[in-house]
Design a protein around this motif. Structure first.
Motif, mmCIF file in Angstrom:
data_model
loop_
_atom_site.group_PDB
_atom_site.id
_atom_site.type_symbol
_atom_site.label_atom_id
_atom_site.label_comp_id
_atom_site.label_asym_id
_atom_site.label_seq_id
_atom_site.Cartn_x
_atom_site.Cartn_y
_atom_site.Cartn_z
ATOM 1 N N PRO A 39 0.827 -1.209 0.000
ATOM 2 C CA PRO A 39 0.000 0.000 0.000
ATOM 3 C C PRO A 39 0.863 1.262 0.000
ATOM 4 N N ASN A 40 0.471 2.240 -0.820
ATOM 5 C CA ASN A 40 1.163 3.528 -0.880
ATOM 6 C C ASN A 40 0.145 4.630 -1.159
ATOM 7 N N ALA A 41 0.621 5.852 -1.365
ATOM 8 C CA ALA A 41 -0.279 6.989 -1.569
ATOM 9 C C ALA A 41 -1.120 6.826 -2.838
ATOM 10 N N LYS A 42 -0.533 6.278 -3.878
ATOM 11 C CA LYS A 42 -1.236 6.110 -5.139
ATOM 12 C C LYS A 42 -2.255 4.970 -5.063
#
Length: 111
Positions: free
Chosen positions: A57-60
């Protein structure tokens, strides 16, 4: 044959060209060249040689999970599509004082 001064190989396909895959799992498909990796003689072609990649999981992508993306394909496994829609080999010739690429099948200059 190795070049004397500029050690980077001279390739017959550029970014933005339309190519047809002639070998591998994606054989017969066409796509636009997104990136040329000259040192490794490989291309990134839109919609060709898709692989699944696990991502955190990341910001994008807040969920993470499995993402499909293109993987590089060797330049020898593709042929350039000329203006008439034919898969063709590429040659180079002088037009005036400029070196241009041309289609070996139809003889027309490739932009």
């Amino acid at each position: 044959m190795e070049r004397k001064f500029n050690k980077q190989p001279k390739l017959h396909i550029k970014k933005g060209d339309i190519v047809k895959v002639i070998a591998g799992d994606s054989k017969g498909t066409q796509g636009r060249v997104l990136e040329v990796i000259a040192e490794k003689r490989r291309l990134l072609v839109e919609g060709v040689n898709m692989v699944s990649k696990s991502t955190k999981p990341n910001a994008k992508n807040t969920q993470g999970g499995i993402v499909k993306q293109e993987s590089p394909i060797h330049i020898s496994n593709v042929l350039l599509i000329d203006g008439k829609g034919n898969a063709t080999r590429v040659g180079r010739k002088l037009e005036g004082d400029k070196l241009v690429r041309y289609s070996k099948k139809s003889g027309e200059v490739i932009k």
